[in-house]
Design a protein around this motif. Structure first.
Motif, short mmCIF file in Angstrom:
data_model
loop_
_atom_site.label_atom_id
_atom_site.label_comp_id
_atom_site.label_asym_id
_atom_site.label_seq_id
_atom_site.Cartn_x
_atom_site.Cartn_y
_atom_site.Cartn_z
N HIS A 61 -6.29 -2.23 -1.34
CA HIS A 61 -6.58 -3.48 -0.63
C HIS A 61 -5.87 -3.49 0.73
O HIS A 61 -6.46 -3.91 1.74
CB HIS A 61 -6.13 -4.69 -1.45
N ASN A 62 -4.62 -3.02 0.76
CA ASN A 62 -3.86 -3.02 2.00
C ASN A 62 -4.47 -2.07 3.03
O ASN A 62 -4.53 -2.40 4.21
CB ASN A 62 -2.40 -2.66 1.73
N LEU A 63 -4.91 -0.89 2.58
CA LEU A 63 -5.55 0.05 3.51
C LEU A 63 -6.87 -0.51 4.03
O LEU A 63 -7.21 -0.33 5.20
CB LEU A 63 -5.79 1.40 2.85
N ARG A 64 -7.62 -1.15 3.16
CA ARG A 64 -8.89 -1.73 3.60
C ARG A 64 -8.65 -2.81 4.66
O ARG A 64 -9.43 -2.96 5.59
CB ARG A 64 -9.65 -2.31 2.42
N ALA A 65 -7.56 -3.54 4.53
CA ALA A 65 -7.24 -4.60 5.48
C ALA A 65 -6.61 -4.06 6.76
O ALA A 65 -6.85 -4.60 7.84
CB ALA A 65 -6.30 -5.63 4.85
N ALA A 98 4.60 -7.72 4.48
CA ALA A 98 5.75 -6.88 4.15
C ALA A 98 5.29 -5.46 3.84
O ALA A 98 4.18 -5.25 3.36
CB ALA A 98 6.49 -7.47 2.95
N ASP A 99 6.15 -4.50 4.11
CA ASP A 99 5.84 -3.12 3.79
C ASP A 99 5.86 -2.92 2.28
O ASP A 99 6.75 -3.43 1.59
CB ASP A 99 6.84 -2.16 4.44
N ARG A 100 4.89 -2.16 1.78
CA ARG A 100 4.78 -1.82 0.37
C ARG A 100 4.73 -0.31 0.26
O ARG A 100 3.94 0.34 0.96
CB ARG A 100 3.50 -2.41 -0.25
N LEU A 141 3.53 6.53 0.17
CA LEU A 141 2.60 5.82 1.05
C LEU A 141 3.15 4.42 1.30
O LEU A 141 3.43 3.68 0.36
CB LEU A 141 1.22 5.70 0.38
N THR A 142 3.31 4.10 2.58
CA THR A 142 3.74 2.75 2.94
C THR A 142 2.58 2.08 3.67
O THR A 142 2.03 2.63 4.63
CB THR A 142 4.99 2.77 3.83
N THR A 143 2.21 0.91 3.17
CA THR A 143 1.16 0.10 3.79
C THR A 143 1.74 -1.28 4.09
O THR A 143 2.74 -1.69 3.50
CB THR A 143 -0.06 -0.06 2.86
N ARG A 144 1.10 -1.98 5.00
CA ARG A 144 1.51 -3.35 5.29
C ARG A 144 0.75 -4.27 4.34
O ARG A 144 -0.46 -4.17 4.20
CB ARG A 144 1.18 -3.70 6.73
N GLY A 145 1.49 -5.14 3.65
CA GLY A 145 0.87 -6.08 2.72
C GLY A 145 -0.16 -6.95 3.43
O GLY A 145 0.14 -7.53 4.46
#
Length: 148
Positions: free
Chosen positions: A73-77, A45-47, A36-40
């Protein structure tokens, strides 16, 4: 009482191995393992982290068995999940489930991936309502329509 998740040296090493295998398209944890890659949410930055996707009632779900971790947190944002394994790439919008919806998903998740059971107060034999009572500690996201 459920165990508390700690990202120690051993877990970091396991995650590194799992990430390397999944990046090469080698299935881990059956066919449920993905990266899973999310944006910080702060850095931009990609995480990337290994996750398991579970299918319940015809929908695909992301479950955070270890609580409200960084990717939650990243998905919620950002509400966008990029899942990949080897050459397979998928981009999804996500919707966080309410407790009533999350209960059956959490139960199915723990049954499919029993290594996560110690992090739940509910037991494998408990009804979905017992898992719904823990939904605030184990966020669940439905993978909505694909954007790619």
């Amino acid at each position: 009482m459920a165990r508390k998740y700690r990202l120690g040296v051993t877990r970091k090493a396991v995650n590194a191995v799992v990430k390397a295998l999944l990046a090469r398209g080698i299935p881990v944890a059956g066919a449920t393992g993905w990266l899973l890659t999310t944006r910080g949410r702060k850095s931009g930055a990609d995480r990337t982290t290994p996750v398991n996707v579970v299918e319940v009632a015809g929908d695909r779900w992301l479950v955070s068995p270890y609580g409200t971790v960084g990717w939650v947190h990243n998905l919620r944002a950002g509400a966008t999940a990029r899942l990949w394994r080897g050459r397979t790439r998928e981009t999804w919008e996500v919707e966080e489930a309410d407790a009533a919806t999350a209960g059956p998903v959490l139960r199915a998740y723990v049954r499919k991936i029993p290594v996560t059971a110690p992090f739940f107060d509910a037991k494998l034999t408990d009804p979905p309502e017992a898992f719904a009572a823990e939904a605030d500690r184990h966020p669940v996201f439905r993978l909505a329509r694909s954007r790619a």
